[in-house]
Design an enzyme around this catalytic site. Structure first.
Site: not given
Length: 513
Positions: A236, A453, A483
């Site tokens: 991320s 995602d 995610h």
């Protein structure tokens, strides 16, 4: 950066991906060895760091329990490393970066350290890595697993902007999708007050919480750990940090994986637009999965939020507002395994019980049962606003509403307003508008994107691979939801493990499904 990019660890899905196909017929090649440059990081001016910093060695000790949690299990040790507060003054004041480590099991075949960043920005690697370590047990065979709290975060020198009472009052009294002049004024006032609190409580640190400074910290940590190159796993926001490191220190890049990729080509409005598309896509996929027409389901959820905007649901001594309900809806969309939680919470809210949506919102906002909030959101905003030179106004956010509402009736208004809620009236200037992640001379970096995602939509992964440069970015596509891809299925996990452990580089465009 718009909806908080949660750590992939908190959103790990239970989905098992069946298999993978290569994007081409050429066999994978081997990554370059991890030996190489040993020079420590230097200031932006080229001035070497003082020996007091480059000569330090971590003093590993037992780890304390995190606030409200349990001590890490056997084998984990903690240490602190001193880094410059201001890299333009490398011999000046220092701050602390906290580390946690579990040594490799196979000492004879040890490759080196593997550093993790789980996202946020603002996620604590010192707390998350021990909890997530079973996911990385195979890598721990030959790597020391190392988590760290970036500058501004957790057990490192940390940014603090509000106390619990102020945070609770903000949640209760600020409409994140204002639709009256009074609500808009309160929204702007809250954002300004947050920045003023950061300046008052952490003013010395706030200007220096940039991602580029954290990348410089990483290079000093690499040197202090006695690693010739940085082996790194970024998830991320951690992909943004890893790319920044590769840009600044290409010769020191070891085996690096970027999973759930932040789009390096987007400005603040672009990130908000990406997330509007990504979260609506995830919501549509969720609704399809439960047999509901996405258009009808979106309209039903929008109607619920409209009712809560007019008349919040009481939950004990608190209220489920439309803003908190939206936060509760966002949280389970990070992982397909959490979709049943969303179904239950929505059904109860529609029947007049807002307790489950409020619980999901509290989890997302890091609020415990006693009403105590972590400071992750403080660090997140400080890092994001130190990075970005953009300062969108309420008028600019308002102008985005028609486009964003069309993209997503559920998330569009929130994400349009969020562009102004972050850094408007921030007390210090930001560093830049967009990232330069070109990393000519770096070794191959795996760039892993998941098609479903919500928080870092897939489109950012090929853009990152291209921006890193020819021969550097190696795209891996995961066809799935959620995610973060690693640990959610055999194909991606085996591909990443083969790269980290054996240096095997997949062919560009490899697809797992």
């Amino acid at each position: 950066m718009s909806i908080r990019i949660r750590t992939a660890v908190l959103g790990v899905a239970g989905l098992l991906l069946a298999g993978c196909t290569s994007g081409g017929d050429a066999p994978g090649t081997d990554a370059s060895p991890t030996g190489g440059a040993k020079n420590p990081s230097a200031a932006p001016t080229g001035t070497p760091l003082p020996a007091a910093l480059t000569g330090q060695r971590p003093r590993w000790r037992g780890c304390p329990a995190p606030e409200g949690g349990e001590k890490p299990g056997a084998g984990w040790r903690c240490a602190d490393v001193k880094v410059p507060l201001d890299y333009k003054k490398p011999a000046g004041e220092t701050i602390t970066v906290a580390l946690i480590r579990k040594e490799a099991r196979d000492k004879d075949r040890r490759i080196g350290s593997l550093l993790f960043n789980f996202g946020g920005p603002g996620a604590s690697g010192v707390e998350i890595l021990p909890r997530a370590a079973t996911e990385y047990a195979g890598l721990n065979e030959r790597y020391d697993l190392v988590g760290f709290d970036p500058r501004g975060v957790g057990r490192s020198s940390a940014v603090v902007c509000r106390d619990d009472k102020e945070q609770a009052a903000s949640e209760a009294g600020t409409d994140l999708t204002p639709d009256t002049a009074a609500e808009e004024a309160a929204f702007v006032k809250d954002g300004t007050a947050f920045g003023a609190g950061c300046a008052r409580r952490s003013g010395k640190l706030v200007p220096h919480t940039t991602t580029s400074n954290t990348a410089r910290d990483l290079d000093l940590v690499r040197h202090v750990l006695d690693d010739a190159k940085l082996n790194y796993f970024g998830i991320s926001y951690g992909t943004q940090l890893g790319a920044a490191y590769a840009h600044l220190f290409p010769a020191n890049v070891g085996r690096t994986v970027l999973d759930a990729v932040v789009d390096p080509t987007a400005d603040s409005t672009g990130h908000a637009r990406n997330q509007t598309i990504g979260f609506q896509r995830a919501l549509d996929n969720y609704l399809k999965n439960k047999g509901e027409n996405p258009k009808a389901g979106t309209a039903r959820i929008s109607a619920l939020l409209d009712r809560l905007d007019r008349d919040p649901l009481p939950v004990g001594g608190r209220k489920l507002t439309d803003s908190l309900a939206l936060t509760g809806i966002v949280m389970p969309l990070y992982s397909e395994s959490s979709w049943p939680m969303l179904t239950s919470a929505l059904q109860k809210a529609e029947s007049g019980d807002g307790s489950e949506l409020l619980q999901l919102a509290d989890y997302y906002n890091d609020r415990d049962r006693n009403g105590h909030y972590s400071t992750q959101s403080h660090a997140q905003r400080a890092i994001s606003c130190a990075d970005s030179a953009e300062r969108p106004t309420a008028a600019q956010a308002r102008a985005l509403l028609p486009e964003f509402r069309k993209l997503s009736p559920v998330f569009g208004a929130f994400l349009a307003w969020d562009t102004a809620g972050w850094c408007a009236n921030w007390p210090v200037k930001g560093e830049r508008s967009k990232s330069d992640v070109s990393a000519r001379g770096a070794g191959p970096i795996l760039v892993v994107g998941t098609t479903g995602d919500p928080a870092t939509p897939y489109e950012g992964a090929p853009r990152m691979a291209k921006a890193l440069g020819d021969g550097v970015g190696v795209l891996v596509t995961n066809k799935g939801e959620g995610h973060g891809a690693y640990g959610t299925g055999a194909c991606v996990t085996k591909t990443v493990d083969a790269y980290f452990l054996d240096g095997k580089i997949p062919s560009y465009g490899k697809t797992c499904s």
